[in-house]
Design a protein around this motif. Structure first.
Motif, PDB file in Angstrom:
ATOM      1  N   SER A  73      15.052 -57.471  -1.655  1.00 53.17           N
ATOM      2  CA  SER A  73      15.237 -56.089  -2.078  1.00 53.17           C
ATOM      3  C   SER A  73      16.403 -56.028  -3.054  1.00 53.17           C
ATOM      4  N   GLY A  74      16.210 -55.337  -4.150  1.00 51.29           N
ATOM      5  CA  GLY A  74      17.242 -55.229  -5.168  1.00 51.29           C
ATOM      6  C   GLY A  74      17.105 -56.248  -6.289  1.00 51.29           C
ATOM      7  N   ALA A  75      16.380 -57.325  -6.027  1.00 42.85           N
ATOM      8  CA  ALA A  75      16.177 -58.351  -7.058  1.00 42.85           C
ATOM      9  C   ALA A  75      15.076 -57.905  -8.014  1.00 42.85           C
ATOM     10  N   LYS A  76      15.057 -58.494  -9.180  1.00 44.82           N
ATOM     11  CA  LYS A  76      13.988 -58.191 -10.137  1.00 44.82           C
ATOM     12  C   LYS A  76      12.789 -59.083  -9.840  1.00 44.82           C
ATOM     13  N   LEU A  77      11.617 -58.487  -9.921  1.00 43.07           N
ATOM     14  CA  LEU A  77      10.370 -59.211  -9.679  1.00 43.07           C
ATOM     15  C   LEU A  77       9.561 -59.230 -10.965  1.00 43.07           C
ATOM     16  N   SER A  78       9.250 -60.413 -11.421  1.00 41.05           N
ATOM     17  CA  SER A  78       8.345 -60.589 -12.551  1.00 41.05           C
ATOM     18  C   SER A  78       6.968 -60.824 -11.938  1.00 41.05           C
ATOM     19  N   PHE A  79       6.023 -59.923 -12.216  1.00 45.49           N
ATOM     20  CA  PHE A  79       4.751 -59.968 -11.501  1.00 45.49           C
ATOM     21  C   PHE A  79       3.574 -59.654 -12.404  1.00 45.49           C
ATOM     22  N   THR A  80       2.402 -60.053 -11.914  1.00 43.57           N
ATOM     23  CA  THR A  80       1.144 -59.661 -12.525  1.00 43.57           C
ATOM     24  C   THR A  80       0.284 -59.015 -11.446  1.00 43.57           C
ATOM     25  N   LEU A  81      -0.593 -58.125 -11.871  1.00 42.92           N
ATOM     26  CA  LEU A  81      -1.529 -57.466 -10.969  1.00 42.92           C
ATOM     27  C   LEU A  81      -2.941 -57.781 -11.404  1.00 42.92           C
ATOM     28  N   GLU A  82      -3.787 -58.014 -10.418  1.00 48.16           N
ATOM     29  CA  GLU A  82      -5.196 -58.277 -10.675  1.00 48.16           C
ATOM     30  C   GLU A  82      -6.012 -57.460  -9.686  1.00 48.16           C
ATOM     31  N   LYS A  83      -6.925 -56.661 -10.196  1.00 49.61           N
ATOM     32  CA  LYS A  83      -7.766 -55.834  -9.329  1.00 49.61           C
ATOM     33  C   LYS A  83      -8.636 -56.736  -8.460  1.00 49.61           C
ATOM     34  N   ALA A  84      -8.672 -56.435  -7.167  1.00 50.39           N
ATOM     35  CA  ALA A  84      -9.480 -57.225  -6.234  1.00 50.39           C
ATOM     36  C   ALA A  84     -10.935 -56.800  -6.339  1.00 50.39           C
ATOM     37  N   GLY A  85     -11.824 -57.767  -6.288  1.00 49.39           N
ATOM     38  CA  GLY A  85     -13.250 -57.485  -6.273  1.00 49.39           C
ATOM     39  C   GLY A  85     -13.696 -57.117  -4.867  1.00 49.39           C
ATOM     40  N   ARG A  86     -14.997 -57.080  -4.667  1.00 47.11           N
ATOM     41  CA  ARG A  86     -15.527 -56.716  -3.350  1.00 47.11           C
ATOM     42  C   ARG A  86     -15.089 -57.688  -2.261  1.00 47.11           C
ATOM     43  N   PHE A  87     -15.121 -58.989  -2.564  1.00 48.43           N
ATOM     44  CA  PHE A  87     -14.702 -59.966  -1.566  1.00 48.43           C
ATOM     45  C   PHE A  87     -13.208 -59.829  -1.280  1.00 48.43           C
ATOM     46  N   GLY A  88     -12.411 -59.569  -2.302  1.00 49.67           N
ATOM     47  CA  GLY A  88     -10.978 -59.375  -2.119  1.00 49.67           C
ATOM     48  C   GLY A  88     -10.673 -58.172  -1.247  1.00 49.67           C
ATOM     49  N   LYS A  89     -11.433 -57.092  -1.447  1.00 47.29           N
ATOM     50  CA  LYS A  89     -11.253 -55.906  -0.615  1.00 47.29           C
ATOM     51  C   LYS A  89     -11.597 -56.205   0.835  1.00 47.29           C
ATOM     52  N   LEU A  90     -12.731 -56.875   1.048  1.00 47.75           N
ATOM     53  CA  LEU A  90     -13.127 -57.232   2.407  1.00 47.75           C
ATOM     54  C   LEU A  90     -12.073 -58.128   3.055  1.00 47.75           C
ATOM     55  N   LEU A  91     -11.576 -59.078   2.304  1.00 46.08           N
ATOM     56  CA  LEU A  91     -10.534 -59.973   2.811  1.00 46.08           C
ATOM     57  C   LEU A  91      -9.286 -59.181   3.189  1.00 46.08           C
ATOM     58  N   TRP A  92      -8.900 -58.207   2.357  1.00 43.73           N
ATOM     59  CA  TRP A  92      -7.725 -57.399   2.676  1.00 43.73           C
ATOM     60  C   TRP A  92      -7.944 -56.619   3.975  1.00 43.73           C
ATOM     61  N   TYR A  93      -9.125 -56.012   4.111  1.00 40.73           N
ATOM     62  CA  TYR A  93      -9.401 -55.221   5.304  1.00 40.73           C
ATOM     63  C   TYR A  93      -9.337 -56.049   6.584  1.00 40.73           C
ATOM     64  N   ILE A  94      -9.907 -57.236   6.571  1.00 37.48           N
ATOM     65  CA  ILE A  94      -9.965 -58.006   7.825  1.00 37.48           C
ATOM     66  C   ILE A  94      -8.691 -58.811   8.089  1.00 37.48           C
ATOM     67  N   THR A  95      -7.844 -58.998   7.080  1.00 33.64           N
ATOM     68  CA  THR A  95      -6.611 -59.764   7.295  1.00 33.64           C
ATOM     69  C   THR A  95      -5.363 -58.896   7.318  1.00 33.64           C
ATOM     70  N   ALA A  96      -5.488 -57.600   7.106  1.00 30.22           N
ATOM     71  CA  ALA A  96      -4.317 -56.710   7.113  1.00 30.22           C
ATOM     72  C   ALA A  96      -3.653 -56.743   8.485  1.00 30.22           C
ATOM     73  N   ASP A  97      -2.330 -56.705   8.489  1.00 29.42           N
ATOM     74  CA  ASP A  97      -1.586 -56.702   9.751  1.00 29.42           C
ATOM     75  C   ASP A  97      -1.626 -55.354  10.450  1.00 29.42           C
ATOM     76  N   ASP A  98      -1.887 -54.298   9.710  1.00 30.74           N
ATOM     77  CA  ASP A  98      -1.912 -52.944  10.254  1.00 30.74           C
ATOM     78  C   ASP A  98      -3.155 -52.767  11.132  1.00 30.74           C
ATOM     79  N   PRO A  99      -2.980 -52.515  12.440  1.00 31.46           N
ATOM     80  CA  PRO A  99      -4.138 -52.346  13.327  1.00 31.46           C
ATOM     81  C   PRO A  99      -5.048 -51.191  12.928  1.00 31.46           C
TER      82      PRO A  99
END
Length: 127
Positions: A73-99
């Motif tokens: 926190s407070g540090a600079k982050l150099s980042f890129t963003l890539e929109k997730a496809g359908r498989f990426g969305k499914l992966l996010w849903y089933i691997t999210a830590d939030d119950p």
């Protein structure tokens, strides 16, 4: 590629796997869109839910995502963003830590599997 200072999420968002970022830096990723954020300095990446923020000069993320990307926190982050496809969305849903996210996703997947087994058993009974 953007470079912004990292700030902590507001308390109301704590415990959720979201990143708050002004729309100007979101690479056409919609609000509530799933994206892969990659730290360009160490190539670590993470699937996140993107939400907006009025602050154009910072990126807001929780501790777990900061740790996964290797940034403090407070540090600079150099980042890129890539929109997730359908498989990426499914992966996010089933691997999210939030119950509140992964439990319904797993129930849906189990329901689909049981439904497919029912179709197979029904088709076999016709033979």
């Amino acid at each position: 590629m953007a470079e912004l200072p990292v700030k902590k999420l507001p308390n109301a968002d704590s415990g959720r796997q979201i990143v708050r970022l002004n729309y100007r830096h979101r690479s056409n990723i919609d609000r509530y869109g799933i994206a892969k954020i990659t730290n360009t300095e160490n190539a670590k990446s993470f699937l996140v839910l993107m939400l907006g923020h009025d602050d154009e000069d910072a990126i807001y993320m929780p501790y777990d995502i900061r740790r996964a990307l290797g940034v403090d926190s407070g540090a600079k982050l150099s980042f890129t963003l890539e929109k997730a496809g359908r498989f990426g969305k499914l992966l996010w849903y089933i691997t999210a830590d939030d119950p509140a996210v992964h439990v319904p996703a797993w129930i849906a997947l189990i329901g689909i599997a049981v439904g497919l087994m029912g179709v197979i058993v029904g088709a076999l009974s016709l033979i």
